[in-house]
Design a protein around this motif. Structure first.
Motif, PDB file in Angstrom:
ATOM      1  N   VAL A  63       0.871  -1.170   0.000  1.00  0.00           N
ATOM      2  CA  VAL A  63       0.000   0.000   0.000  1.00  0.00           C
ATOM      3  C   VAL A  63       0.908   1.220   0.000  1.00  0.00           C
ATOM      4  O   VAL A  63       1.708   1.415   0.916  1.00  0.00           O
ATOM      5  CB  VAL A  63      -0.919   0.009   1.238  1.00  0.00           C
ATOM      6  CG1 VAL A  63      -1.763   1.292   1.262  1.00  0.00           C
ATOM      7  CG2 VAL A  63      -1.827  -1.219   1.239  1.00  0.00           C
ATOM      8  N   THR A  64       0.816   2.020  -1.043  1.00  0.00           N
ATOM      9  CA  THR A  64       1.793   3.097  -1.258  1.00  0.00           C
ATOM     10  C   THR A  64       1.224   4.502  -1.098  1.00  0.00           C
ATOM     11  O   THR A  64       1.970   5.467  -1.088  1.00  0.00           O
ATOM     12  CB  THR A  64       2.386   2.970  -2.662  1.00  0.00           C
ATOM     13  OG1 THR A  64       1.309   2.986  -3.618  1.00  0.00           O
ATOM     14  CG2 THR A  64       3.173   1.683  -2.812  1.00  0.00           C
ATOM     15  N   ARG A  65      -0.102   4.598  -0.992  1.00  0.00           N
ATOM     16  CA  ARG A  65      -0.715   5.917  -0.795  1.00  0.00           C
ATOM     17  C   ARG A  65      -1.978   5.750   0.023  1.00  0.00           C
ATOM     18  O   ARG A  65      -2.806   4.896  -0.264  1.00  0.00           O
ATOM     19  CB  ARG A  65      -1.064   6.567  -2.134  1.00  0.00           C
ATOM     20  CG  ARG A  65      -1.699   7.962  -1.991  1.00  0.00           C
ATOM     21  CD  ARG A  65      -1.998   8.586  -3.349  1.00  0.00           C
ATOM     22  NE  ARG A  65      -3.096   7.937  -4.034  1.00  0.00           N
ATOM     23  CZ  ARG A  65      -4.382   8.268  -3.878  1.00  0.00           C
ATOM     24  NH1 ARG A  65      -4.735   9.225  -3.029  1.00  0.00           N
ATOM     25  NH2 ARG A  65      -5.328   7.642  -4.569  1.00  0.00           N
ATOM     26  N   VAL A  66      -2.118   6.596   1.063  1.00  0.00           N
ATOM     27  CA  VAL A  66      -3.333   6.627   1.875  1.00  0.00           C
ATOM     28  C   VAL A  66      -3.751   8.083   2.015  1.00  0.00           C
ATOM     29  O   VAL A  66      -2.937   8.949   2.349  1.00  0.00           O
ATOM     30  CB  VAL A  66      -3.099   6.017   3.274  1.00  0.00           C
ATOM     31  CG1 VAL A  66      -4.395   6.048   4.084  1.00  0.00           C
ATOM     32  CG2 VAL A  66      -2.582   4.594   3.169  1.00  0.00           C
ATOM     33  N   SER A  67      -5.024   8.347   1.769  1.00  0.00           N
ATOM     34  CA  SER A  67      -5.510   9.722   1.827  1.00  0.00           C
ATOM     35  C   SER A  67      -6.870   9.764   2.506  1.00  0.00           C
ATOM     36  O   SER A  67      -7.772   8.989   2.163  1.00  0.00           O
ATOM     37  CB  SER A  67      -5.626  10.296   0.409  1.00  0.00           C
ATOM     38  OG  SER A  67      -6.170  11.600   0.419  1.00  0.00           O
ATOM     39  N   ALA A  68      -6.998  10.686   3.497  1.00  0.00           N
ATOM     40  CA  ALA A  68      -8.284  10.834   4.188  1.00  0.00           C
ATOM     41  C   ALA A  68      -8.307  12.170   4.926  1.00  0.00           C
ATOM     42  O   ALA A  68      -7.306  12.586   5.517  1.00  0.00           O
ATOM     43  CB  ALA A  68      -8.517   9.697   5.169  1.00  0.00           C
ATOM     44  N   GLY A  69      -9.456  12.814   4.895  1.00  0.00           N
ATOM     45  CA  GLY A  69      -9.648  14.005   5.706  1.00  0.00           C
ATOM     46  C   GLY A  69      -9.057  15.278   5.139  1.00  0.00           C
ATOM     47  O   GLY A  69      -8.207  15.251   4.237  1.00  0.00           O
ATOM     48  N   THR A  70      -9.535  16.408   5.708  1.00  0.00           N
ATOM     49  CA  THR A  70      -9.060  17.730   5.264  1.00  0.00           C
ATOM     50  C   THR A  70      -8.664  18.639   6.419  1.00  0.00           C
ATOM     51  O   THR A  70      -8.038  19.673   6.209  1.00  0.00           O
ATOM     52  CB  THR A  70     -10.157  18.437   4.444  1.00  0.00           C
ATOM     53  OG1 THR A  70     -11.353  18.554   5.247  1.00  0.00           O
ATOM     54  CG2 THR A  70     -10.478  17.669   3.166  1.00  0.00           C
TER      55      THR A  70
END
Length: 372
Positions: free
Chosen positions: A230-237
């Motif tokens: 898993v090379t990218r995790v994105s969540a939230g602002t």
């Protein structure tokens, strides 16, 4: 043919291509330069309407098979950090994978084969392929009928783990199938102080990420090389809001076809069932890339025989979970992917990767012998 003159020519060609790198699908200047050189040497270029890349052919004067040599031509989005006097003149773009070497060897083979076509049995197509770094550039060539009469195909790759000119070869799988996945976890957003009002996708993602590694450790044969990253995790602002979704992206690398199928099935099962356990929903996108590259036994034997006859140093080719879209060509015909030593140094895709140009002519001679 004046060997010394050709040796110097090849070095000049290499330096030009190294100085003028172009990214995948943007190899317009590279294609024009290849065309210019080949035309100047009276080498036939097949009339395929490719946006970038081209296919040359040398027709032998004796009966024999049609063979092909794949030479990829694109560069990487890397800022060069060498002190070469012919270093890249484009900011943030560099031939850090040796494709400038591959182009040069392909040109050299065309020149030498043309000069000796009276002794050549059959024909050789030299494929200057775009966009290998995209993992699917070979499909641009395969959209044409260029491979319809080809009986076997050869590929080459720069090898900075071996001294210049060393031939590394091995039967069997040598590069992995390359697949990409995107998992979107859909929760319910809420205030960070009241997580009970929503469904937080972040711990769901964390649980999925940890569980996915069980595929490697518990589902796949321990003797089969593979990995999941898993090379990218994105969540939230922002800091005080629980988001309504999280996205993770990564890659799966496999050698065995059954393992490739297993990974996709288990990834979907783990993502879906884990999300369900937390009350969330999930969307899984699997983007298939190139298959694994396999070296044909008879072609490997020929490589070893020719290397011995030419008293060239050899090594056992290392397996790699890196991929190469050369494998697409092998889906219908035998193929062989040869690594050629460029001098021990920085690895490919490194900003200081360099090629010892003294190996160029010897590599051309070797490849030409394989076509005979």
């Amino acid at each position: 043919m004046n060997i010394e003159y050709l040796e110097e020519e090849l070095k000049e060609y290499f330096q030009w291509f190294h100085r003028h790198p172009e990214l995948s699908y943007k190899e317009y200047g590279t294609t024009q330069k290849i065309r210019e050189i080949l035309t100047g040497k009276n080498i036939e270029i097949l009339p395929y309407k490719l946006e970038t890349g081209l296919v040359a052919i040398v027709r032998g004067e004796k009966e024999g098979p049609v063979q092909a040599l794949r030479c990829d031509i694109d560069a990487l989005p890397i800022e060069e950090k060498t002190d070469l006097d012919y270093k890249s003149d484009k900011d943030g773009v560099m031939h850090a994978c040796g494709h400038d070497m591959h182009i040069t060897i392909g040109i050299g083979c065309a020149i030498l084969l043309e000069a000796n076509k009276a002794d050549l049995k059959g024909s050789v197509k030299i494929i200057f392929q775009p966009a290998e770094e995209s993992s699917i550039g070979a499909l641009k060539i395969l959209e044409t009928d260029v491979m319809d009469d080809v009986e076997r195909i050869w590929g080459i790759h720069a090898d900075p783990t071996n001294a210049a000119g060393v031939i590394a070869i091995r039967e069997g799988y040598v590069t992995a199938a390359v697949d990409r996945f995107v998992v979107t976890v859909k929760g319910v957003g809420c205030h960070g102080a009241h997580p009970d009002d929503g469904i937080d996708p972040i711990p769901v993602s964390a649980a999925i990420i940890l569980s996915l590694q069980s595929i490697v450790s518990r589902n796949v044969n321990a003797f089969h090389p593979s990995l999941l990253s898993v090379t990218r995790v994105s969540a939230g602002t922002t800091w005080n809001v629980i988001p309504d979704k999280a996205v993770m992206e990564g890659t799966v690398r496999t050698m065995e076809r059954d393992d490739r199928i297993l990974y996709e099935r288990r990834l979907r099962e783990i993502a879906e069932m884990t999300a369900k356990a937390y009350g969330a929903e999930v969307d899984v996108e699997w983007i298939a890339g190139c298959p694994a590259t396999y070296n044909d036994k008879d072609m490997v034997n020929l490589c070893e025989i020719k290397a011995k006859e030419m008293t060239l140093a050899t090594a056992v080719e290392e397996s790699s979970l890196g991929g190469d879209d050369f494998a697409f060509y092998e889906e219908n015909i035998p193929g062989c992917y040869i690594k050629i030593g460029t001098g021990v140094g920085h690895p490919i895709h490194h900003p200081e990767f360099m090629v010892d140009t003294g190996m160029l002519y010897g590599a051309v001679e070797y490849m030409v012998e394989l076509f005979k």
